[in-house]
Structure formats: C-alpha cells, structure tokens
Design a protein around this motif. Structure first.
Motif, PDB file in Angstrom:
ATOM      1  N   VAL A 110      -4.176  32.249  42.747  1.00 35.67           N
ATOM      2  CA  VAL A 110      -3.779  31.913  41.376  1.00 35.67           C
ATOM      3  C   VAL A 110      -2.294  31.551  41.341  1.00 35.67           C
ATOM      4  N   LEU A 111      -1.497  32.328  42.047  1.00 27.85           N
ATOM      5  CA  LEU A 111      -0.062  32.056  42.108  1.00 27.85           C
ATOM      6  C   LEU A 111       0.205  30.722  42.807  1.00 27.85           C
ATOM      7  N   LEU A 112      -0.529  30.449  43.870  1.00 29.85           N
ATOM      8  CA  LEU A 112      -0.382  29.174  44.578  1.00 29.85           C
ATOM      9  C   LEU A 112      -0.665  28.003  43.639  1.00 29.85           C
ATOM     10  N   VAL A 113      -1.750  28.095  42.887  1.00 32.49           N
ATOM     11  CA  VAL A 113      -2.099  27.022  41.952  1.00 32.49           C
ATOM     12  C   VAL A 113      -1.012  26.872  40.885  1.00 32.49           C
ATOM     13  N   ALA A 114      -0.491  27.973  40.392  1.00 31.08           N
ATOM     14  CA  ALA A 114       0.558  27.920  39.364  1.00 31.08           C
ATOM     15  C   ALA A 114       1.819  27.250  39.910  1.00 31.08           C
TER      16      ALA A 114
END
Length: 140
Positions: free
Chosen positions: A24-28
């Motif tokens: 999720v952090l990577l996508v953000a």
C-alpha cells in the motif's frame, strides 16, 4: 530520500512477524512520484528480504526449542512439508501472506543454506514488488 527510508522500514517490518502492508505504501509513493518507481521497488525488495532473513535467524534459534517430531505434528506440518520437499526453492513463496513468514522461520530451523535461501527470497519478493509497481503505474 525520506520516502526511500520509509519504504525500506515498512518493507522490513512487514517481512518480520509484525503485520504490515508495504505494498500500500509502495503504491502511495508511486502515485506521488511515478519516476521513483524503480528506486522504491529496489529499496522495498531489499528491506523485505532483510526482514525475512531476520525471521530465518529467529528460526535457527528455534531449532533448540522444538524437536523435528514436534514440528511434524503441530500446526507447522504443511509448511514444513513444503520446505522439506522443495528446499530453498520454496522460499520463492516467502512473499505470500501468513505462510511466507513461516517458510522463512522453517528455513532457518532446518538450516537451509543462507546464500541460496536469501537469493530465492529476494527473487520472489522482487517479482511481487515489480508486479505491484506495474499495476500502480498502469492504473494510477
């Protein structure tokens, strides 16, 4: 640079026995700066791999706590059978939820070769992060 440290930290913690969603952090972060996707994937892959190697080392310590007979009968029997059958190749699945942490622990418990184990973990986790990044780049 702060994003890279945050990505590394989140990926490292997500690979240990602590829950976390580094994808999720990577996508953000990719959503904020699409040009940084490669650096983010590399940092996430390395952090997640090092976290799994930490679990591997915890598994080596567990070798003294449980006998092979106890492990074969307990809740670990299916994962143990997977590692026994495929050896370090099973660590390509170290990225999977729930079973991935256990595979790393068992690899250490079984004293699988660290270099080969680490390479399989890195390959599997890198492929996962590349796929997540590709989906984020495509749909964002």
């Amino acid at each position: 640079m702060t994003e890279l440290w945050l990505m590394f930290s989140a990926a490292f913690l997500a690979a240990t026995l602590l829950p976390g969603g580094s994808e999720v952090l990577l996508v953000a972060f990719i959503n904020d700066d699409k040009s940084a996707w490669l650096a983010l994937v590399i940092v996430a892959s390395l952090g997640n791999t090092l976290g799994s190697i930490t679990s591997y080392y915890l598994g080596t310590l567990g070798r003294f706590a449980r006998s092979p007979e106890e492990m074969a009968k307990g809740k670990y029997k299916h994962s143990l059978a997977l590692v026994q059958k495929y050896g370090y190749w099973s660590l390509l699945l170290a990225w999977t939820p729930i079973i991935g942490d256990l595979l790393c622990l068992l690899a250490g418990w079984m004293k699988l070769p660290l270099l080969r184990t680490s390479l399989m973990i890195l390959i599997g986790k890198s492929i996962r992060y590349i796929l997540v990044a590709a989906m984020a780049l495509h749909w964002l």
